[in-house]
Design a protein around this motif. Structure first.
Motif, mmCIF file in Angstrom:
data_model
loop_
_atom_site.group_PDB
_atom_site.id
_atom_site.type_symbol
_atom_site.label_atom_id
_atom_site.label_comp_id
_atom_site.label_asym_id
_atom_site.label_seq_id
_atom_site.Cartn_x
_atom_site.Cartn_y
_atom_site.Cartn_z
ATOM 1 N N ALA A 178 -10.804 21.059 12.588
ATOM 2 C CA ALA A 178 -10.354 19.687 12.823
ATOM 3 C C ALA A 178 -10.131 19.427 14.308
ATOM 4 O O ALA A 178 -10.496 18.373 14.825
ATOM 5 N N ASP A 179 -9.548 20.401 15.012
ATOM 6 C CA ASP A 179 -9.283 20.186 16.435
ATOM 7 C C ASP A 179 -10.556 20.156 17.267
ATOM 8 O O ASP A 179 -10.535 19.727 18.423
ATOM 9 N N GLN A 180 -11.678 20.560 16.693
ATOM 10 C CA GLN A 180 -12.971 20.454 17.367
ATOM 11 C C GLN A 180 -13.685 19.153 17.000
ATOM 12 O O GLN A 180 -14.507 18.659 17.763
ATOM 13 N N LYS A 207 0.805 -1.218 0.000
ATOM 14 C CA LYS A 207 0.000 0.000 0.000
ATOM 15 C C LYS A 207 0.840 1.271 0.000
ATOM 16 O O LYS A 207 0.440 2.295 -0.542
ATOM 17 N N GLY A 208 1.974 1.213 0.647
ATOM 18 C CA GLY A 208 2.800 2.403 0.816
ATOM 19 C C GLY A 208 2.548 3.032 2.173
ATOM 20 O O GLY A 208 1.646 2.637 2.909
ATOM 21 N N SER A 209 3.354 4.025 2.476
ATOM 22 C CA SER A 209 3.284 4.631 3.799
ATOM 23 C C SER A 209 2.718 6.044 3.791
ATOM 24 O O SER A 209 2.683 6.710 4.821
ATOM 25 N N GLN A 210 2.272 6.498 2.630
ATOM 26 C CA GLN A 210 1.718 7.853 2.546
ATOM 27 C C GLN A 210 0.442 7.952 3.371
ATOM 28 O O GLN A 210 -0.433 7.081 3.303
ATOM 29 N N VAL A 211 0.343 9.010 4.162
ATOM 30 C CA VAL A 211 -0.827 9.251 4.997
ATOM 31 C C VAL A 211 -1.355 10.647 4.683
ATOM 32 O O VAL A 211 -0.608 11.625 4.730
ATOM 33 N N VAL A 212 -2.633 10.728 4.375
ATOM 34 C CA VAL A 212 -3.261 12.023 4.124
ATOM 35 C C VAL A 212 -3.580 12.641 5.482
ATOM 36 O O VAL A 212 -4.151 11.983 6.358
ATOM 37 N N SER A 213 -3.185 13.892 5.649
ATOM 38 C CA SER A 213 -3.434 14.555 6.922
ATOM 39 C C SER A 213 -3.856 15.995 6.690
ATOM 40 O O SER A 213 -3.707 16.534 5.588
ATOM 41 N N VAL A 214 -4.387 16.586 7.751
ATOM 42 C CA VAL A 214 -4.804 17.988 7.731
ATOM 43 C C VAL A 214 -4.250 18.655 8.982
ATOM 44 O O VAL A 214 -3.861 17.983 9.935
ATOM 45 N N GLY A 215 -4.260 19.966 8.964
ATOM 46 C CA GLY A 215 -3.855 20.730 10.139
ATOM 47 C C GLY A 215 -5.026 20.916 11.083
ATOM 48 O O GLY A 215 -6.190 20.776 10.679
ATOM 49 N N PRO A 216 -4.760 21.238 12.329
ATOM 50 C CA PRO A 216 -5.834 21.386 13.318
ATOM 51 C C PRO A 216 -6.797 22.529 13.011
ATOM 52 O O PRO A 216 -7.936 22.534 13.482
ATOM 53 N N GLU A 217 -6.381 23.478 12.179
ATOM 54 C CA GLU A 217 -7.224 24.626 11.855
ATOM 55 C C GLU A 217 -8.126 24.403 10.642
ATOM 56 O O GLU A 217 -9.010 25.213 10.360
ATOM 57 N N GLU A 218 -7.928 23.294 9.914
ATOM 58 C CA GLU A 218 -8.766 23.009 8.736
ATOM 59 C C GLU A 218 -10.224 22.891 9.157
ATOM 60 O O GLU A 218 -10.533 22.274 10.177
ATOM 61 N N ASP A 219 -11.113 23.454 8.353
ATOM 62 C CA ASP A 219 -12.533 23.349 8.706
ATOM 63 C C ASP A 219 -13.160 22.098 8.098
ATOM 64 O O ASP A 219 -12.567 21.438 7.247
ATOM 65 N N ALA A 220 -14.360 21.781 8.581
ATOM 66 C CA ALA A 220 -15.040 20.543 8.173
ATOM 67 C C ALA A 220 -15.260 20.480 6.667
ATOM 68 O O ALA A 220 -15.139 19.403 6.076
#
Length: 145
Positions: free
Chosen positions: A72-74, A10-23
């Protein structure tokens, strides 16, 4: 078979976002990548939590208006259930079943993020493993042991 076997394919790439990203942005990211969850990471790459489709649906059900502006942090689940590359697939399957989660971040021995697996990855790997075991048994029986 272990989680490392899945990550090799599969690979090791992980999709992520920052804590400030909105829904709304998170939902677009999920749709764009055709995935069910993203990790929330701080600017240094540390994992803060995970936002899944379930988290967004729960927020929508509980807060009828303004969900698209929730950050995201909420939204994120802060308690993460993780595995290592050495974790057996059967153990990871038990974890997702018992803990009712669909995604498991993979952390290496030093605690660094090594990838992320889903229940779909686990089921696919377990089916391949079972098919190989059945084939091996058939070959053993037909060859006379």
């Amino acid at each position: 078979m272990t989680i490392a076997n899945i990550l090799r394919g599969k690979g090791s790439q992980v999709v992520s976002v920052g804590p400030e990203e909105d829904a709304a942005a998170i939902a677009r990211t999920l749709a764009q990548h055709r995935i069910g969850a993203v990790l929330v990471r701080d600017p240094q790459g540390g994992v803060l939590g995970i936002v899944s489709e379930r988290d967004i649906v729960r927020a929508l059900a509980g807060q009828q208006e303004g969900i698209s502006r929730l950050r995201a942090d909420q939204l994120m689940t802060r308690v993460l259930h993780t595995v290592t590359p050495e974790t057996p697939i059967t153990t990871a399957l038990s974890m997702v079943t018992d803990r009712r989660v669909r995604h498991l971040p993979v952390l290496d021995a030093g605690g660094a993020l090594a990838g992320m697996i889903s229940i779909g990855d686990l089921v696919k790997a377990r089916i391949a493993e079972a098919e190989q075991e059945a084939s091996d048994l058939r070959n053993f029986v037909t060859s006379g042991g």
